[in-house]
Design an enzyme around this catalytic site. Structure first.
Site, short mmCIF file in Angstrom:
data_model
loop_
_atom_site.label_atom_id
_atom_site.label_comp_id
_atom_site.label_asym_id
_atom_site.label_seq_id
_atom_site.Cartn_x
_atom_site.Cartn_y
_atom_site.Cartn_z
N HIS A 47 12.60 -3.02 2.65
CA HIS A 47 11.91 -2.94 1.81
C HIS A 47 11.31 -3.95 0.39
O HIS A 47 10.30 -3.86 -0.31
CB HIS A 47 10.72 -1.92 1.29
CG HIS A 47 11.11 -1.21 3.06
ND1 HIS A 47 9.84 -1.31 3.66
CD2 HIS A 47 10.92 -0.14 2.24
CE1 HIS A 47 9.70 0.21 4.65
NE2 HIS A 47 10.80 0.37 3.70
N GLU B 216 1.17 7.90 4.11
CA GLU B 216 0.55 6.46 4.46
C GLU B 216 0.38 6.18 6.12
O GLU B 216 1.98 6.63 6.52
CB GLU B 216 0.66 6.04 3.77
CG GLU B 216 -0.17 5.25 2.69
CD GLU B 216 0.45 4.01 2.07
OE1 GLU B 216 1.00 2.74 2.71
OE2 GLU B 216 0.32 3.75 0.72
N LYS C 226 1.24 6.07 -7.38
CA LYS C 226 0.63 5.10 -6.57
C LYS C 226 -0.31 6.05 -5.98
O LYS C 226 -1.84 5.56 -5.66
CB LYS C 226 1.72 5.06 -5.33
CG LYS C 226 2.65 3.65 -5.17
CD LYS C 226 3.65 4.26 -3.85
CE LYS C 226 4.70 3.03 -4.60
NZ LYS C 226 4.89 1.99 -4.57
N ARG D 20 1.34 -6.87 -13.93
CA ARG D 20 2.27 -7.22 -14.89
C ARG D 20 3.15 -8.87 -14.38
O ARG D 20 1.88 -9.58 -12.91
CB ARG D 20 4.16 -6.78 -14.79
CG ARG D 20 4.43 -5.98 -13.67
CD ARG D 20 5.81 -5.84 -13.43
NE ARG D 20 6.33 -5.22 -12.24
CZ ARG D 20 6.77 -6.55 -11.17
NH1 ARG D 20 7.02 -7.47 -11.08
NH2 ARG D 20 6.32 -5.36 -10.11
#
Ligand code: ADP
Length: 616
Positions: free
Chosen positions: A235, A200, A116, A297
């Site tokens: 999530h 974040e 990430k 993908r």
């Protein structure tokens, strides 16, 4: 073109890929674990190869087994589906090194987007807005805490190697940071073998917006508009749709262009998804939408994009992998109507969404020709849901001219779903689709958590459904009531999913004939089995051992035979009053009342041995 394609996956996505390959005249090879020997994808493929025992680590995740299977079957190309090895750059490289076609992006692209922090750094370089946060090398607890302070709480700690909603911790204030960091690192190390994290800003009222992109080997990149995957539980996506509600043309153009820019910057080939997070506290606006991550993908939710664009994304993947250019230009793509997808899981909402396993004795999601709802599944009636793999068993995708049309169509199809005795989340999905905030397009990723128990489907069928089922089970015969001078009551003891229940169905119409042993009640996406209560060898007969057991706790209000008496099959032995009703207990076969343990007035517990009949 590819002549033989090996699909390195299982379940609905393997079946989905086989469908398109077949339509294109491509021979398909399935691989399967021992647990999947009889699976649908194995039967649907032209050929199948066993690659190991049930655990994915010993089968679906073993590159060598898959490459050997490809060699043995003459496969020219490998499609990884999603999950498993689909984002494993080393596997992609091994496929290419073996001289085969990898249906996916270059291994470098997978690698670049796999972490990430590295992915965010690339996006910043490409001029794509990213969520404010800290991506640095310095992973000391002090530095991370200081960065969190600088970003401003609440913050989200994310494992850089994370995925699938794992390895994330929301932190409300500085006091909670240190503990959250420790537990996030522990989870990240265990799940991904890498305990590095990034920080974040936690976006309030977040909406998950993602853009489908496609690149070819000739330098072309297009987007196929956005999807909104804001309905999430822990999530993880539950319901997805396209286009995103409330997205105006300017915002769409800004987000989709940023996605194309990001794909172009990495010379992206094949299908990819750029995920963004939007601060939707004041509607969707381009200056409040930030890059989150890229998935290299095909996504689970790709069918909603197919529905609104008319494109078969798997066909594009195969053509591009074979070297063909993208079949259309950006200008030739447009949005037609609205589509919504729901993920059907074998899990029990009433038990904290615990996965539910077993044989699908009943499984019916309706005929797409009648419901207008596409069903992508890897199982059918009779299939076994094993504990080894992801519990998602099907996706239902509805398309309509408007969002409301798609929503209603999908809710209707789920309402009629029959999944039994394996539990499913269909009832929960119906409630979610009908939630006023979802209907009003006022959702964010916290909707499901906030709604809480309001989305829990009812534990029992409605009174009407129970009464109708009881009447149908019993048919023209009825269990007589015992009040003299009263109209005969039709009432009795039943088992609802094994639990005793008394049903008074006096007012229900009398059915033409009785249903034999049990009946499925399906309502609001949930399914229950109702059976007449037959105490072992008790009312209704059967091959019991002659033990007359109390079907439920109650009081014996009449004993009609004496110990040692001869009885004939069906003869009333005693009457039990339980759950405000009277239940006759009858002899299961001709014989002698060898034991009588109950007297009038006795209070008895469920399962108590009241009497025993010895057969002649
Ligand atoms: P994963 O790779 O595990 O799927 P993502 O980074 O894609 O993790 O995030 C998964 C979900 O977590 C998002 O769809 C969103 O609901 C939530 N999320 C991620 N980042 C943020 C953030 N900065 N603020 C609020 N919610 C977030």
């Amino acid at each position: 073109m590819i002549h033989t394609l090996l699909i390195a996956n299982r379940g609905e996505i393997a079946c989905r890929i086989i469908r398109t390959a077949r339509a294109m005249g491509i021979r398909t090879v399935a691989v399967h674990s021992e647990a999947d020997a009889a699976a649908l994808h194995v039967r649907e493929a032209d050929e199948a190869v066993a690659i190991g025992p049930a655990p994915a680590r010993e089968s679906y995740l073993l590159p060598d087994r898959i490459l050997t299977a490809a060699r043995e079957t003459g496969a020219q190309a490998i499609h990884p589906g999603y999950g498993f090895l689909s984002e494993n750059a080393d596997f992609a490289q091994a496929v290419i090194d073996a001289g085969l076609i990898w249906v996916g992006p270059n291994p470098d692209s997978i690698r670049a987007m796999g972490l990430k922090d590295a992915a965010k750094a690339r996006m910043i370089a490409a001029g794509v807005p990213v969520t404010p946060g800290y991506l640095g090398e310095d992973q000391s607890a002090e530095r991370l805490a200081a960065e969190a302070d600088a970003i401003g709480y609440p913050v989200l700690i994310k494992a850089v190697a994370g995925g699938g909603g794992k390895g994330m911790r929301q932190v409300e204030d500085a006091a909670a940071f240190a503990d959250a960091l420790v537990s996030c690192r522990r989870e990240a190390a265990a799940a991904f073998g890498d305990d590095r994290v990034l920080i974040e800003k936690y976006i309030l009222s977040p909406r998950h917006i993602e853009v489908q992109v496609f690149g070819d080997r000739h330098g072309n990149v297009v987007h196929l508009f956005e999807r909104d995957c804001s309905l999430q539980r822990r999530h993880q996506k539950v319901i997805e749709e396209a286009p995103a509600p409330g997205m105006d043309a300017a915002t769409r153009a800004a987000v989709c262009d940023a996605a194309v820019r990001a794909a172009r910057a990495g010379d992206y080939v094949g299908a990819g998804t750029i995920e963004f997070i939007a601060d939707a506290s004041d509607g969707l606006s381009a200056d409040r939408i930030w890059f989150m991550e890229m998935n290299t993908r095909l996504q689970v939710e790709h069918p909603v994009t197919e529905a609104i664009t008319g494109v078969d994304l798997v066909e594009w993947q195969l053509r591009i992998a074979a070297g063909e250019p993208l079949p259309v230009t950006q200008e030739e793509l447009s949005i037609d109507g609205h589509a919504i997808e729901a993920r059907l899981y074998a899990e029990d909402p009433a038990k904290g969404f615990l996965p539910s396993i077993g044989t699908l004795e009943a499984f019916d999601l309706g005929d797409p020709a009648d419901t207008g709802v596409r069903v992508d599944t890897g199982v059918e009636q009779g299939s076994v849901i094993s504990p080894w793999y992801d519990p998602m068993i099907a996706k239902l995708i509805a398309h309509g001219d408007t969002r409301e049309e798609a929503r209603a169509r999908l809710a209707d199809a789920l309402d009629e779903a029959i999944v039994w005795p394996v539990r499913s989340n269909a009832g929960f999905l119906v409630e979610a689709l009908d939630h006023p905030d979802f209907v009003a397009e006022a959702m964010d990723t916290g909707l499901i958590a906030r709604a809480g128990d309001a989305l829990m489907p009812p534990a029992e069928p409605s009174e009407e459904a129970l009464v109708a089922a009881a009447a149908e089970l019993t048919g023209p015969a009825f269990l007589p009531g015992f009040r003299l001078n009263a109209a005969p009551r039709r009432a009795g003891a039943f088992l609802l999913d094994g639990q005793p229940i008394a049903i008074d169905f006096t007012d229900a119409p009398i059915a033409d004939e009785a249903v034999d042993t049990s009946i499925l009640i399906s309502e609001g996406g949930q399914t229950w089995a109702l059976a007449p209560f037959r105490a072992a060898g008790g009312a209704g007969g059967g091959a019991g051992d002659g033990a007359i057991l109390a079907p439920m706790p109650g009081r014996v209000i009449a004993v009609e035979v004496a110990a040692g008496a001869r009885v004939v099959r069906g003869q009333k032995l005693m009457v039990l009053e339980a759950m405000k009703m009277e239940h006759a207990l009858t002899a299961p076969f001709d014989g002698t009342l060898a034991a009588l343990n109950a007297a009038t007035g006795a209070q008895v517990t469920e399962g108590a041995l009241l009497a025993r009949i010895e057969a002649d």
